[in-house]
Every structure is written in C-alpha cells, then in structure tokens.
Design an enzyme around this catalytic site. Structure first.
Site, PDB file in Angstrom:
ATOM      1  N   HIS A 123      33.911 -42.785 -31.705  1.00 37.15           N
ATOM      2  CA  HIS A 123      35.305 -42.836 -32.147  1.00 37.15           C
ATOM      3  C   HIS A 123      35.918 -41.467 -31.843  1.00 37.15           C
ATOM      4  CE1 HIS A 123      38.581 -42.904 -35.148  1.00 37.15           C
ATOM      5  NE2 HIS A 123      38.459 -44.221 -35.134  1.00 37.15           N
ATOM      6  N   ASP A 202      27.736 -40.242 -37.830  1.00 34.76           N
ATOM      7  CA  ASP A 202      28.975 -40.849 -38.304  1.00 34.76           C
ATOM      8  C   ASP A 202      28.627 -42.277 -38.739  1.00 34.76           C
ATOM      9  OD1 ASP A 202      31.368 -42.109 -38.636  1.00 34.76           O
ATOM     10  OD2 ASP A 202      32.084 -41.795 -36.580  1.00 34.76           O
ATOM     11  N   GLN A 205      30.984 -47.112 -39.772  1.00 36.76           N
ATOM     12  CA  GLN A 205      30.869 -48.575 -39.602  1.00 36.76           C
ATOM     13  C   GLN A 205      29.528 -49.105 -40.091  1.00 36.76           C
ATOM     14  OE1 GLN A 205      33.299 -50.526 -38.855  1.00 36.76           O
ATOM     15  NE2 GLN A 205      34.784 -49.052 -38.086  1.00 36.76           N
ATOM     16  N   LYS A 228      36.559 -48.248 -45.905  1.00 35.26           N
ATOM     17  CA  LYS A 228      35.926 -49.266 -45.056  1.00 35.26           C
ATOM     18  C   LYS A 228      34.852 -50.043 -45.808  1.00 35.26           C
ATOM     19  CE  LYS A 228      36.663 -46.728 -40.727  1.00 35.26           C
ATOM     20  NZ  LYS A 228      37.769 -47.436 -40.097  1.00 35.26           N
ATOM     21  N   CYS A 371      40.537 -46.342 -30.783  1.00 33.35           N
ATOM     22  CA  CYS A 371      40.149 -44.915 -30.831  1.00 33.35           C
ATOM     23  C   CYS A 371      38.832 -44.675 -30.090  1.00 33.35           C
ATOM     24  CB  CYS A 371      40.045 -44.392 -32.264  1.00 33.35           C
ATOM     25  SG  CYS A 371      41.590 -44.488 -33.148  1.00 33.35           S
TER      26      CYS A 371
HETATM   27  C1  LIG Z   1      32.915 -45.198 -36.008  1.00 33.15           C
HETATM   28  C2  LIG Z   1      34.096 -44.583 -36.697  1.00 33.15           C
HETATM   29  N1  LIG Z   1      34.124 -43.275 -36.942  1.00 33.15           N
HETATM   30  C3  LIG Z   1      35.144 -42.686 -37.558  1.00 33.15           C
HETATM   31  C4  LIG Z   1      36.238 -43.390 -37.970  1.00 33.15           C
HETATM   32  C5  LIG Z   1      37.355 -42.698 -38.653  1.00 33.15           C
HETATM   33  O1  LIG Z   1      37.481 -43.116 -39.966  1.00 33.15           O
HETATM   34  P1  LIG Z   1      38.711 -42.629 -40.849  1.00 33.15           P
HETATM   35  O2  LIG Z   1      39.956 -43.061 -40.118  1.00 33.15           O
HETATM   36  O3  LIG Z   1      38.532 -43.313 -42.149  1.00 33.15           O
HETATM   37  O4  LIG Z   1      38.619 -41.150 -40.947  1.00 33.15           O
HETATM   38  C6  LIG Z   1      36.294 -44.757 -37.719  1.00 33.15           C
HETATM   39  C7  LIG Z   1      37.483 -45.555 -38.085  1.00 33.15           C
HETATM   40  O5  LIG Z   1      37.716 -46.604 -37.595  1.00 33.15           O
HETATM   41  C8  LIG Z   1      35.194 -45.375 -37.076  1.00 33.15           C
HETATM   42  O6  LIG Z   1      35.177 -46.679 -36.828  1.00 33.15           O
END
Ligand SMILES: Cc1ncc(COP(=O)(O)O)c(C=O)c1O
Length: 413
Positions: A123, A202, A205, A228, A371
C-alpha cells in the site's frame, strides 16, 4: 457465541440501510468495515456519561476515562501477547508506519550504503514514507517482486537482502489481491540473511481476520488500524519490541509525552506515553475495546471459517463469468490463503463505470488503484474493481452482485 449470520447482521445497524432504493450490499470492507451497535453505544456512553481528558485529571471522570482508555491497551496486549508498554496508539496504520520510519529510519539509515527492502504489493503507506525519508537521507530502496498470481517471490529474498539491508517492511496481506503472505517464513529467511535486520509488518488487512502472537511472528514492529476491524476511525495501533521503542526518538512533541521540560531541553516520558503527544483519541480508543471484545466473542476461528466459505463461493461464481479478468491467484490455494477480497475487471468496461453501475444496484465496491499503483503499473492496467467482504456478508449478497455484473456486461457488449 455460535456463528449465526442473521443475529450478527442485526448487530450492524447500517446493514439495514437502503442505497438507491435497494438494500445496501456492502463489499468495501478492505477500505473500512462497518460498525457493530455495541461499539457505537460505547462511543455514545463515553460522551454522555464520562467524557474527560485522560492521564492529567484528579477528578472521578478523568480517572474513569483513563481507566477505560488503558483497558483497551491491556486488551490488545493480552490478544497479541505483548506488554501494554509495547502498544502505541496513533491515528491510523499510516501514522504508525510513518512513526517508525521517521523515528527509527532516521537513526539507522545513516550509512550511504544502506538499503531497505519493501515489496511491489505494498500500500502507498509503506512506500511514500520511505520516499519522504529519502529527501533527507540517501539510501537504496529494493523491491521483492510478485509473480503472475500476485504471490511474493520469497525465493528472491536472498537477492535483495544483504548485510547492508537495515529494514524489511512488508504487508502481511495484500489489499488488492486479497492474498495472505507467509510473514513468519519471510521473517525467518530475512533474519538468516541478516541477523541485524529490522522488520516492520503492515498488518492492516490481516488483523481483521486473524489473531497473531507477536513473539512467535518475530517482527520488530506490527501496525494496523482499528477501523478495518469493526472499530472507529482515528485509531492506529503500533506494537513494537521494547528495546527498539526505548531507543527511538519521539515522533511528535508536546503534552503528555514528557517527564520534564526546561528552557532548552526536554526529557521524555516512559513507554508508551513517549509516543502519544497531546490529547489522544480517547473515545475511539475506548470504543475500539468494545469492537475487540465483540470480535473475540464471535471468535476469530469462526470468522475465518465463514469467510473461507464466502471467498470460495465468490471465486467459484465469478469464474463462471467468461467476461471477467481476475487478478491475484484464485486456484492454487495450497500455496496461499485467500481473503474474501477480489480484484477484477469486466472486459471492455472501465472499473469506475462498473463501480458506478453496481452502486445503482445498492452494491458498494471500490474501483481504482487501491493505493497500490505499483501493482497497476506491473499489470499494465489503470484500475480494478475490488469486492471485499467481511464476516457479516452473505452468499445471497454474492448472488445479487453476480447478477448485477451480468447486467452491466450486457449493457456494454
Ligand atoms: C495493506 C494496507 N496498509 C495500509 C493501509 C492504510 O490504512 P489507514 O488508511 O487506516 O492508515 C491500508 C488501507 O487500506 C492497507 O490496506
């Protein structure tokens, strides 16, 4: 609690909503999940009955608010098997990642020969902060690639990680492909290649669907967002190894994160408060505790079992449509675990048009690059449609979704 889908659906008020005259079908859970009533009630209860600032008051309301806020931290510590001091509350997963990169990255990446390894499926929140740091410090960014099925080429880890690799930072599950990667194995290989490597996972998900044991995974940092996983927006979680958190400089300065301030110098508070400057998101952290208790009551094993059934049903149904291209593996489930997240395109129709037409039928999906522009660049497509399901979705919603896709194709063919 037995997994009773009808009871569960009643616990989410929004699922009763109509959109464009149709009952809402919410398939955009990878962006944010819907909220159970118990979480919403906790928010209302806080603001109605004990709203106060925390850690500073000597009055009863402040004490009650502080206790409830810290109770969420204790619960997270219990779930992921860490100490409460190892948990930092931020505003989202993105801020948690930025905190680590800004704070520790700056300290560690001083040597010009240094490199960091991320993956092509990241992301943007695990790419852009590294780019920003490169405005200040010179280091190399290396990528672990994905294959034609969206699977990370872990055999190539030895090509990208060497003695000058300071960080490995990767996503546990892809928000675009819906694949869960073998984080434990990746970390084990990385540490064999470079015992000093710092690993950031990270888990944005991954955590909505599964529990993990922080010690067992052996990452240095794991980050995610409350919103999420049935929680409110505005709460991010960072779990880190204590020795590293202690060595790191604070990311933000201000109230609550200090021990003592003199005219030209500040000494910092103990963990975790050193990283929680200013008034935190008190109500939402407390309400996130309610979401976690709710998920635990349903049981992550029940959630996973039901979601696997949904994922398989969705894949089987969509594969029957010969006008749909699917991205991310859909057949070789022996090598990967697939979340109920599916990226696809309807041949000859732009993803945004598909998204708009599904919306006309009350079906909420995401259309775009999610993203993950690196994925789009490699696949040479501008966008995909992404249907992402959670444990309150149903097979009959999938049937309605498939029916709408057929209608859309008929309009354009
Ligand atoms: C794999 C992953 N990392 C990071 C994020 C960023 O999350 P946030 O927008 O809650 O900071 C997302 C959001 O969709 C994501 O899917």
């Amino acid at each position: 609690m037995a997994f009773d889908i009808e009871t569960i659906r009643k616990q989410f008020p929004i699922l009763n909503t109509s959109v464009n005259g149709r009952q809402l079908i919410y398939f955009d859970n990878a962006a944010t999940t819907q909220k159970p009533k118990v979480m919403i009630d906790t928010l209302v209860d806080f603001y109605s009955n004990y709203n106060a600032n925390i850690h500073r008051g000597i009055h009863s309301l402040a004490n009650k608010a502080t206790e409830a806020y810290e109770k969420t931290r204790q619960l997270i510590a219990q779930i992921y098997k860490v100490k409460p001091q190892q948990i930092i509350f931020t505003k989202n997963d993105t801020e948690s990642i930025n905190l680590i990169i800004q704070s520790l990255g700056k300290q560690i990446l001083k040597n010009k020969k240094s490199n960091i390894v991320i993956t092509e499926v990241e992301h943007h929140s695990n790419i852009v902060p590294w780019h920003l740091l490169r405005h200040e410090i010179d280091f190399e960014i290396r990528y672990l690639e994905f294959d034609e099925n969206g699977i990370l080429e872990t055999d190539s880890l030895s090509r990208v990680i060497d003695r000058d690799t300071q960080f490995l930072s990767f996503t546990w599950a892809s928000n675009t492909f819906g694949l869960i990667y073998d984080a434990k194995k990746i970390i084990r290989i990385a540490r064999q290649l470079n015992p000093n490597i710092i690993v950031l996972v990270d888990a944005a998900q991954y955590v909505p669907h599964s529990i993990f044991d922080f010690q067992e995974i052996d990452a240095d940092f794991i980050t995610f967002s409350a919103h999420k996983m049935c929680g409110p927006t505005g709460v991010g979680i960072l779990i880190g190894k204590k020795n590293l958190l202690e060595q790191m400089q604070p990311f933000l300065g201000g109230g609550d994160m200090i021990k003592e301030v003199s005219k030209y110098r500040t000494t910092f508070n103990d963990l975790p408060y050193k990283f929680e400057a200013g008034t935190p998101n008190i109500a939402d952290v407390i309400a996130f505790g309610a979401s976690l208790r709710y998920l635990l009551e349903i049981g992550f094993e029940n959630i996973q079992a039901y979601e696997q059934e949904l994922a398989q049903y969705l894949i089987d149904k969509i594969q029957e449509l010969d006008f749909v291209d699917i991205y991310g593996t859909t057949h070789d489930t022996s090598r990967v675990i697939k979340l109920p997240i599916l990226s696809f395109n309807v041949r000859g129709v732009h993803a945004h048009d598909v998204g708009h037409l599904l919306d006309e039928d009350g079906i909420a999906v995401r259309a775009g690059h999610h993203c993950t522009q690196l994925i789009m660049q490699k696949l040479r497509i501008p966008a995909t449609v992404r249907a992402s399901l959670y444990f309150y979705n149903t097979k009959s919603e999938i049937d309605a979704f498939i029916h709408s896709l057929k209608k859309i194709y008929d309009i354009f063919k």
